[in-house]
Write a protein that holds these residues in place. Structure first.
Motif, PDB file in Angstrom:
ATOM      1  N   GLN A   1       0.707  -1.407  -0.119  1.00  0.00           N
ATOM      2  CA  GLN A   1      -0.055   0.043   0.019  1.00  0.00           C
ATOM      3  C   GLN A   1       0.898   1.266  -0.165  1.00  0.00           C
ATOM      4  O   GLN A   1       0.468   2.341  -0.705  1.00  0.00           O
ATOM      5  CB  GLN A   1      -0.736   0.099   1.195  1.00  0.00           C
ATOM      6  CG  GLN A   1      -2.156  -1.206   0.807  1.00  0.00           C
ATOM      7  CD  GLN A   1      -3.183  -0.859   0.100  1.00  0.00           C
ATOM      8  OE1 GLN A   1      -2.687   0.272  -0.207  1.00  0.00           O
ATOM      9  NE2 GLN A   1      -3.890  -2.322  -0.094  1.00  0.00           N
TER      10      GLN A   1
ATOM     11  N   LEU B   1      -2.801   8.176  -2.961  1.00  0.00           N
ATOM     12  CA  LEU B   1      -3.189   8.031  -2.142  1.00  0.00           C
ATOM     13  C   LEU B   1      -3.352   9.045  -0.819  1.00  0.00           C
ATOM     14  O   LEU B   1      -1.826   9.717  -1.322  1.00  0.00           O
ATOM     15  CB  LEU B   1      -2.015   6.857  -1.059  1.00  0.00           C
ATOM     16  CG  LEU B   1      -2.750   6.076  -0.077  1.00  0.00           C
ATOM     17  CD1 LEU B   1      -3.993   5.508   0.034  1.00  0.00           C
ATOM     18  CD2 LEU B   1      -1.661   5.305   0.563  1.00  0.00           C
ATOM     19  N   ASP B   2      -4.257   9.152  -0.189  1.00  0.00           N
ATOM     20  CA  ASP B   2      -4.037  10.816   0.417  1.00  0.00           C
ATOM     21  C   ASP B   2      -2.530  10.320   1.188  1.00  0.00           C
ATOM     22  O   ASP B   2      -2.438   9.350   1.625  1.00  0.00           O
ATOM     23  CB  ASP B   2      -5.392  10.778   1.618  1.00  0.00           C
ATOM     24  CG  ASP B   2      -5.369  11.512   2.035  1.00  0.00           C
ATOM     25  OD1 ASP B   2      -4.500  12.312   3.028  1.00  0.00           O
ATOM     26  OD2 ASP B   2      -5.874  13.116   1.633  1.00  0.00           O
TER      27      ASP B   2
ATOM     28  N   TYR C   1      -2.849   9.107   5.136  1.00  0.00           N
ATOM     29  CA  TYR C   1      -3.020   7.569   4.166  1.00  0.00           C
ATOM     30  C   TYR C   1      -1.980   7.377   4.692  1.00  0.00           C
ATOM     31  O   TYR C   1      -1.762   6.075   5.118  1.00  0.00           O
ATOM     32  CB  TYR C   1      -3.788   6.699   3.694  1.00  0.00           C
ATOM     33  CG  TYR C   1      -5.387   7.580   4.276  1.00  0.00           C
ATOM     34  CD1 TYR C   1      -6.748   6.439   5.393  1.00  0.00           C
ATOM     35  CD2 TYR C   1      -6.529   8.644   3.367  1.00  0.00           C
ATOM     36  CE1 TYR C   1      -7.398   6.708   5.405  1.00  0.00           C
ATOM     37  CE2 TYR C   1      -7.932   8.589   4.257  1.00  0.00           C
ATOM     38  CZ  TYR C   1      -8.049   7.430   4.798  1.00  0.00           C
ATOM     39  OH  TYR C   1      -9.343   8.149   4.950  1.00  0.00           O
TER      40      TYR C   1
ATOM     41  N   SER D   1      -0.097   6.713   7.697  1.00  0.00           N
ATOM     42  CA  SER D   1      -0.388   5.818   8.596  1.00  0.00           C
ATOM     43  C   SER D   1       0.592   4.784   8.083  1.00  0.00           C
ATOM     44  O   SER D   1       0.591   3.597   8.623  1.00  0.00           O
ATOM     45  CB  SER D   1      -1.804   5.351   8.214  1.00  0.00           C
ATOM     46  OG  SER D   1      -2.794   5.042   9.116  1.00  0.00           O
ATOM     47  N   TRP D   2       0.086   5.028   6.950  1.00  0.00           N
ATOM     48  CA  TRP D   2       1.485   2.749   6.396  1.00  0.00           C
ATOM     49  C   TRP D   2       2.118   2.392   6.945  1.00  0.00           C
ATOM     50  O   TRP D   2       2.812   1.668   7.164  1.00  0.00           O
ATOM     51  CB  TRP D   2       1.354   2.256   4.698  1.00  0.00           C
ATOM     52  CG  TRP D   2      -0.664   2.531   4.394  1.00  0.00           C
ATOM     53  CD1 TRP D   2      -1.015   2.560   3.631  1.00  0.00           C
ATOM     54  CD2 TRP D   2      -1.435   1.100   4.978  1.00  0.00           C
ATOM     55  NE1 TRP D   2      -2.295   2.261   3.012  1.00  0.00           N
ATOM     56  CE2 TRP D   2      -2.547   1.036   4.424  1.00  0.00           C
ATOM     57  CE3 TRP D   2      -1.299   0.073   5.512  1.00  0.00           C
ATOM     58  CZ2 TRP D   2      -3.454   0.701   3.785  1.00  0.00           C
ATOM     59  CZ3 TRP D   2      -2.483  -1.162   5.694  1.00  0.00           C
ATOM     60  CH2 TRP D   2      -3.230  -0.741   4.938  1.00  0.00           C
TER      61      TRP D   2
END
Length: 229
Positions: free
Chosen positions: A185, A195-196, A199, A202-203
């Motif tokens: 991801q 992808l924001d 996020y 976060s990953w």
């Protein structure tokens, strides 16, 4: 400082052995390069660049996961020659120093493969990074450590098993699935820039947390694994 000295001694030993034989790096390189060629033919990267960016992260990490398992088993096989592992069990140095040194050596081997693979992967898959490419310099080491820290531990756990080459994938693959998801991801988010950023961070944070948790658990349990009958 003494603990660090023990870790560096084990690391130098493994690097010296690999430099003489080059078995692990050559095996991983052959596997990953073969994978790149096969998938580049199968998916026609030049004709579908958007699709290629979507799937290339998964191809990269799955290929590295399977390639690294060949080196992980082999790294402990060396310790069994001439009863070196028995000597390690009787040594005054902490058992975890052996584990950390070997995990670092395995990580260096995989990183060398990644460095060689990176330009070939870009050329064969016609990749153009649309996001912040510098984030890959953070994702790749974190993801690599997630693979090798568990792989090194479970390869040692299966040393006394009759079918240890089969045991490692059976244990490692299910435990690595969360980390592989995070790696894919995050890598895909950088390649596609779809992808924001929240996020994406976060990953990466979750991947760092995964590394921290499993590194701690493996270090704490390794002495039990090493001294098990």
């Amino acid at each position: 400082m003494r603990y660090l000295t023990y870790v560096l001694d084990h690391l130098r030993k493994d690097l010296r052995l690999e430099w003489r034989s080059r078995d692990s790096i050559n095996g991983m390189l052959f596997f990953v390069l073969l994978m790149v060629v096969v998938f580049s033919i199968a998916f026609d990267p030049a004709g579908y660049p958007a699709v290629t960016r979507q799937i290339s992260g998964g191809i990269l990490w799955v290929g590295l996961l399977f390639a690294s398992m060949t080196a992980l088993n082999q790294s402990w096989t060396r310790e069994q020659r001439n009863q070196v592992l028995e000597a390690q069990r009787m040594a005054p140095s902490p058992a975890s120093a052996l584990f950390v040194g070997k995990a670092l050596a395995n990580m260096i081997f995989v990183l060398v493969v990644e460095i060689v693979l990176a330009p070939i992967f870009v050329i064969f898959f016609n990749l153009h990074v649309l996001g912040n490419a510098w984030l890959l310099a953070l994702i790749l080491p974190l993801g690599t450590w997630a693979l090798v820290v568990n792989g090194t531990f479970f390869a040692a756990l299966g040393l006394r098993a009759r079918n240890r080459e089969l045991l490692l994938p059976l244990i490692l693959l299910p435990l690595s699935l969360p980390a592989v998801l995070m790696m894919v991801q995050a890598t895909t988010g950088v390649l596609t820039a779809e992808l924001d950023p929240v996020y994406l961070r976060s990953w990466i944070t979750q991947l760092a947390g995964y590394d921290l948790i499993y590194t701690t658990v493996c270090i704490l349990l390794f002495e039990t694994v090493l001294n098990a009958d």
